[in-house]
Design a protein around this motif. Structure first.
Motif, short mmCIF file in Angstrom:
data_model
loop_
_atom_site.label_atom_id
_atom_site.label_comp_id
_atom_site.label_asym_id
_atom_site.label_seq_id
_atom_site.Cartn_x
_atom_site.Cartn_y
_atom_site.Cartn_z
N GLY A 663 43.99 41.60 50.08
CA GLY A 663 43.76 41.24 48.69
C GLY A 663 42.38 41.66 48.22
O GLY A 663 42.22 42.23 47.13
N HIS A 664 41.36 41.41 49.05
CA HIS A 664 40.01 41.83 48.70
C HIS A 664 39.93 43.36 48.62
O HIS A 664 39.24 43.91 47.75
CB HIS A 664 39.01 41.30 49.72
N ALA A 665 40.63 44.04 49.52
CA ALA A 665 40.55 45.50 49.56
C ALA A 665 41.17 46.14 48.32
O ALA A 665 40.57 47.04 47.71
CB ALA A 665 41.24 46.02 50.83
N VAL A 666 42.36 45.71 47.95
CA VAL A 666 43.01 46.33 46.79
C VAL A 666 42.30 45.94 45.49
O VAL A 666 42.25 46.73 44.54
CB VAL A 666 44.51 45.95 46.73
N PHE A 667 41.74 44.73 45.44
CA PHE A 667 40.96 44.35 44.26
C PHE A 667 39.70 45.21 44.17
O PHE A 667 39.30 45.65 43.09
CB PHE A 667 40.60 42.87 44.32
N ALA A 668 39.09 45.51 45.34
CA ALA A 668 37.91 46.39 45.35
C ALA A 668 38.28 47.78 44.86
O ALA A 668 37.50 48.41 44.12
CB ALA A 668 37.33 46.46 46.77
N ARG A 669 39.45 48.25 45.23
CA ARG A 669 39.89 49.57 44.75
C ARG A 669 40.06 49.56 43.23
O ARG A 669 39.70 50.51 42.54
CB ARG A 669 41.20 49.94 45.45
N TRP A 670 40.61 48.47 42.71
CA TRP A 670 40.80 48.35 41.25
C TRP A 670 39.44 48.28 40.55
O TRP A 670 39.24 48.91 39.51
CB TRP A 670 41.63 47.10 40.96
N LEU A 671 38.51 47.51 41.11
CA LEU A 671 37.19 47.40 40.52
C LEU A 671 36.45 48.74 40.52
O LEU A 671 35.76 49.08 39.55
CB LEU A 671 36.36 46.35 41.29
N THR A 672 36.61 49.49 41.59
CA THR A 672 35.97 50.81 41.66
C THR A 672 36.48 51.71 40.55
O THR A 672 35.70 52.42 39.89
CB THR A 672 36.24 51.46 43.03
N ALA A 673 37.80 51.70 40.36
CA ALA A 673 38.38 52.53 39.30
C ALA A 673 37.93 52.08 37.92
O ALA A 673 37.91 52.88 36.97
CB ALA A 673 39.91 52.49 39.38
N ARG A 674 37.53 50.83 37.77
CA ARG A 674 37.07 50.30 36.48
C ARG A 674 35.55 50.40 36.32
O ARG A 674 34.99 49.85 35.38
CB ARG A 674 37.47 48.83 36.34
N GLY A 675 34.88 51.10 37.24
CA GLY A 675 33.44 51.26 37.12
C GLY A 675 32.64 50.04 37.49
O GLY A 675 31.53 49.84 36.96
N ARG A 676 33.15 49.23 38.40
CA ARG A 676 32.47 48.00 38.81
C ARG A 676 32.22 48.04 40.33
O ARG A 676 32.65 47.21 41.09
CB ARG A 676 33.30 46.78 38.41
N GLY A 677 31.49 49.10 40.71
CA GLY A 677 31.24 49.36 42.12
C GLY A 677 30.54 48.25 42.87
O GLY A 677 30.94 47.90 43.99
N PRO A 678 29.46 47.65 42.34
CA PRO A 678 28.79 46.57 43.08
C PRO A 678 29.73 45.40 43.40
O PRO A 678 29.67 44.85 44.51
CB PRO A 678 27.67 46.14 42.12
N GLU A 679 30.60 45.03 42.49
CA GLU A 679 31.58 43.97 42.78
C GLU A 679 32.55 44.43 43.86
O GLU A 679 32.95 43.65 44.73
CB GLU A 679 32.34 43.60 41.51
N ALA A 680 32.94 45.69 43.80
CA ALA A 680 33.86 46.23 44.80
C ALA A 680 33.25 46.16 46.18
O ALA A 680 33.92 45.82 47.17
CB ALA A 680 34.24 47.67 44.44
#
Length: 871
Positions: A663-680
């Motif tokens: 869950g954390h991994a796929v959410f990180a992938r979504w955040l990366t695509a949305r330009g939210r790298g530090p959260e990812a």
């Protein structure tokens, strides 16, 4: 058969020792092979040379007449591990061959010399075939030579062993006749019967036909954490960790069970296949074939307890074939993550085979060795202990079930349990050890709630129906029908155990009942008992009809058996097609069980993976809400046109299960695509703490650290990854200060060109990583620095973007676009005063720069409104 069992008994410990010695001997042995191969390559025209490179790989070079040389071809060391694997297999095979110690020593010496000579030839042939294909890519001879060279290491040991020991397994005619006179099994024409040998060949072919279409099937849902994403199994150097750390079995901490031999088998398959499912399926089929051969021996011996008959061996062969091709058992063969059931069944059956084959060895308790070994692959193997008690009561004490229930037989039952005490004690100690090491004993009735427990008998009844008649609906019968089945099963065991001729059927049904309690609804091992009961009942019926001189009944039963096997073969092939990929598998589950939550969830996941997000949302909406369903719902939404709405279900899933690494991994992938790298990065770090052996998590985190410019964090993750898998190319590249991508030429322009392609495709992570390499080769490339900063800004790594822009301005302080971009990065960080200075500088350098003027006006407005500003 006795020789084969004695061979297996010696081979297993010998192979473990040889496997332990292999990584210590292989480097020296490889040098000796390469030295001779190098001499042969020097005699070519033009000459070549070969050398051992990093991690035991090979590199070849072409030698030119002017004294220079050019690189020609290389082979990674992890692949060569398999080229030399015969060095581990051959000594164990020859040591286990049932001949005198003197002959074994001689065979070992000759065998190792042959292996060395053949591996020199194979190494030379491999290089020549590569060279031949470079000159003539369409040459079948060259392609054949390459194929032989690549696979030689995996078959060389067996070929040499077969050439040196064939006479041991196929004795001369006079030796066979002498054995027939002294062995009651041979007197029953078990050995040396051409008809029976032909029947065995036909059965093997039928088994091959049944599973010939399953090799191209993909990995499936449960294979992901155990195989696909498990970094631990990607190196045989982790073998020692398999026996000490349960977390090497799976990337999911809740599945951290102690099954070292199972993990080792996955590592061997991975080394042989490089992540392809085909090799894993070959091993599945090989285990099934070995289990089928052991079942033939076991069924024949047990049926002989009832009444000896020459036809028993044919009945045993037919029953074993039915077990192997049964459509109900095709699930276990197709599900690679269910290999534990195959190994457990094989271990239990081999224990009985050894016990029956060597009566003189029973006092040594060596027949327990397969249970001890099998328990390291599956705790289910320990079910042998209660099965052995039932076997001793039915066959050795010649008692029925009613005798054990009535008081006069209790004393004798106590005596049997006392005689079986070593078996029970060994199983108990193993159980305690496995529990202590963190092993799970598998699903059982005690693990279920009452509602699930009461439904288990109905699942057993469904399995029995599919086993006997593999047609019609596969839905689960009502609960009442299942409870009635249990009553009928107990009555049948009691009734059959009173008749000596039918006692094997009673033991088979008891096997089914005991193992069903141990495994729940996984019916592979219980099917052994069902098959034995069916074979015993058919054999008893044939013998009684034979007494009445009705031979036509034999042919009728034989015809029915052929028809039943044929039906199962056809059904199994159809079932193999269902297991082709996740979409076909879970579509079948949903078709049969419309309200199955797991089926609905996984089918929705498969549809979303194939770009059918709207259909996925429909099926996921029908599933009962849970953390897993919420996660798949978020993934489906992110794959649809409503990707911005996925954050809420992502956070809801993690709120319900904060320890879900995926869950954390796929959410990180979504955040990366949305330009939210530090959260990812934060979510990837959390996921890696939960699942430290996940390859995907480590790779994703290393790439994000590289893109953001966090060198310290990148080095930490890379070195930790190398500690698990020293050959990981991504970690090796980052740890050495490089990137895991190589341009056609090692120039800054080549890397900048690669990065621009990634930038245009909006793959910001790859673009940032490649621009880092371009800048390392040309620190004065201001455009590469600006593009690196832009990529970092798109990923949300604003501090890194600011650093990149400032570094670029140190080289070229007159670039108005760079001052404007720096101002925009500072504005996104809400440092409006600093941003205003940058925008003013951009306007000063280029008064016609309208975008900088607009940004300057906006920044002044934000600063005047009281927005935060840096000191």
């Amino acid at each position: 058969m006795r020789r084969i069992l004695r061979f297996a008994l010696v081979f297993l410990p010998a192979f473990v020792v040889c496997l332990w010695l292999y990584p210590r001997v292989q480097p020296v042995y490889q040098k000796a092979v390469v030295a001779v191969v190098d001499v042969g390559l020097h005699r070519l025209e033009p000459p070549m040379r070969i050398e051992i490179i990093e991690h035991g790989g090979w590199a070849t070079y072409t030698l030119h007449s002017d004294g220079t040389e050019s690189f020609y071809w290389s082979r990674p060391g992890e692949n060569l591990t398999l080229f030399f694997v015969g060095l581990a297999f051959l000594p164990a095979l020859l040591i286990a061959t049932p001949v005198s110690l003197r002959r074994r020593a001689g065979l070992l010496g000759v065998g190792l010399l042959l292996l060395y000579a053949l591996q020199v030839v194979a190494g030379l042939g491999l290089v020549l075939s590569i060279r031949c294909l470079a000159e003539d890519p369409g040459s079948m001879v060259c392609q054949w030579g390459k194929t032989v060279g690549n696979t030689f290491g995996q078959v060389a040991a067996f070929v040499i062993w077969g050439l040196l020991t064939w006479h041991v397994w196929l004795p001369r005619a006079e030796e066979s006749a002498e054995a027939t006179e002294s062995d009651p099994v041979a007197r029953g024409r078990w050995v040396g019967s051409p008809v029976f040998a032909t029947a065995c060949v036909v059965a093997t072919v039928v088994l091959g036909v049944a599973y010939s279409n399953h090799f191209m099937n993909d990995f499936h849902f449960d294979d992901a954490p155990i195989i696909i994403d498990n970094l631990s199994i990607r190196s045989l150097g982790n073998t020692g960790k398999f026996f000490t750390d349960p977390h090497t079995f799976s990337t999911r901490p809740e599945n951290a069970v102690y099954r070292p031999l199972l993990t080792l088998s996955h590592a061997l398959d991975w080394a042989a296949s490089d992540s392809r499912a085909r090799q894993f399926r070959r091993t599945q089929l090989a285990l099934l074939l070995a289990l089928g051969a052991a079942l033939v021996f076991l069924f024949k011996r047990l049926c002989d307890f009832g009444l000896g008959d020459p036809l028993n061996r044919y009945g045993a062969l037919a029953a074993a074939l039915l077990f192997c091709v049964s459509v109900a058992n095709a699930e276990t063969v197709n599900d690679i993550s269910a290999r534990a059931d195959l190994v457990a069944s094989l271990g239990i059956v081999v224990c009985f085979c050894i016990y029956l084959a060597w009566p003189d060895w029973r006092r040594t308790n060596l027949f327990l060795l397969p249970m001890l070994v099998g328990a390291l692959a599956s705790p289910l193997t320990l079910v042998f202990a209660p099965l052995f008690v039932v076997f001793a009561w039915f066959f050795e004490e010649d008692r029925s079930l009613s005798d054990a229930l009535l008081r006069p037989g209790w004393r004798q039952l106590g005596s049997v349990i006392g005689r079986c005490a070593p078996v029970l004690l060994a199983a108990l100690l193993l159980f305690v050890l496995l529990r202590w090491m963190g092993a799970a004993t598998g699903a059982s009735v005690a693990d279920h709630g009452w509602s699930e427990t009461i439904q288990q008998p109905a699942a057993w009844l469904r399995h029995v129906r599919l086993f006997v008649l593999p047609v019609g609906s596969s839905s689960t019968p009502p609960v009442f029908a299942g409870l009635t089945f249990v009553v009928v099963l107990l009555v049948a065991i009691g009734w059959f155990s009173r008749v000596r001729d039918l006692r094997p059927a009673a033991f088979g049904l008891a096997w089914f009942a005991i193992t069903s309690l141990a495994v729940g609804d996984r019916m592979f091992l219980p099917s052994v008992g069902l098959t034995l009961a069916l074979a015993s009942l058919a054999g008893a019926g044939l013998r009684r009809r034979h007494d009445k001189k009705m031979p036509a009944v034999r042919w009728t039963v034989a015809g029915l058996a052929i028809a039943l096997v044929t039906m199962h073969v056809v059904a199994t092939r159809e079932r193999n097609r269902v297991w082709r990929d996740d979409e076909t598998l879970w579509a079948d589950v949903v078709r049969q069980e419309h309200d199955d939550d797991r089926g609905l969830m996984n089918y929705g996941r498969a549809l979303a993976a194939h770009g059918r997000a709207d259909e996925a949302l429909e099926y996921l909406g029908r599933a009962t809400p849970s953390p897993a369903v919420e996660l798949e719902l978020a993934l489906a939404i992110s794959a649809s046109s409503r990707t911005a709405d996925a954050e809420e279900p992502f956070r809801r899933a993690l709120q319900l299960n904060s320890r879900d690494a995926r869950g954390h991994a796929v959410f990180a992938r979504w955040l990366t695509a949305r330009g939210r790298g530090p959260e990812a990065v934060e979510h990837l770090v959390t996921a890696l703490e939960i699942s430290p052996t996940s390859a995907d998590l480590r790779w994703s985190l290393m790439n994000l650290h590289a893109a953001s410019g966090n060198e310290a964090a990148l080095a930490t993750v890379a070195n930790a990854t190398l500690a698990i898998l020293a050959t990981d190319n991504l970690a090796r590249a980052y740890a050495s200060g490089r990137i895991p991508l190589w341009a056609t030429t090692e120039t800054a322009d080549a890397y900048a060109s690669m990065a621009r392609e990634e930038l245009e495709a909006r793959r910001w992570v790859d673009a940032a990583v490649i621009y880092r390499q371009a800048i390392s080769l040309d620190p004065t490339a201001t455009q590469s620095r600006a593009n690196l900063a832009w990529s970092r800004m798109q990923l949300g790594f604003l501090e890194g973007a600011v650093d990149s822009y400032r570094n670029g301005l140190e080289i070229d302080p007159t670039s108005a676009p760079t001052w404007n971009d720096l101002g925009w990065a500072l504005a996104r960080l809400e440092r409006f005063d600093a941003a205003i200075e940058c925008f003013e500088k951009a306007v000063e350098l280029d008064p016609t720069f309208s975008l900088a003027r607009s940004n300057l006006a906006w920044a002044r407005q934000q600063s005047a409104s009281g927005a935060p500003s840096s000191p």
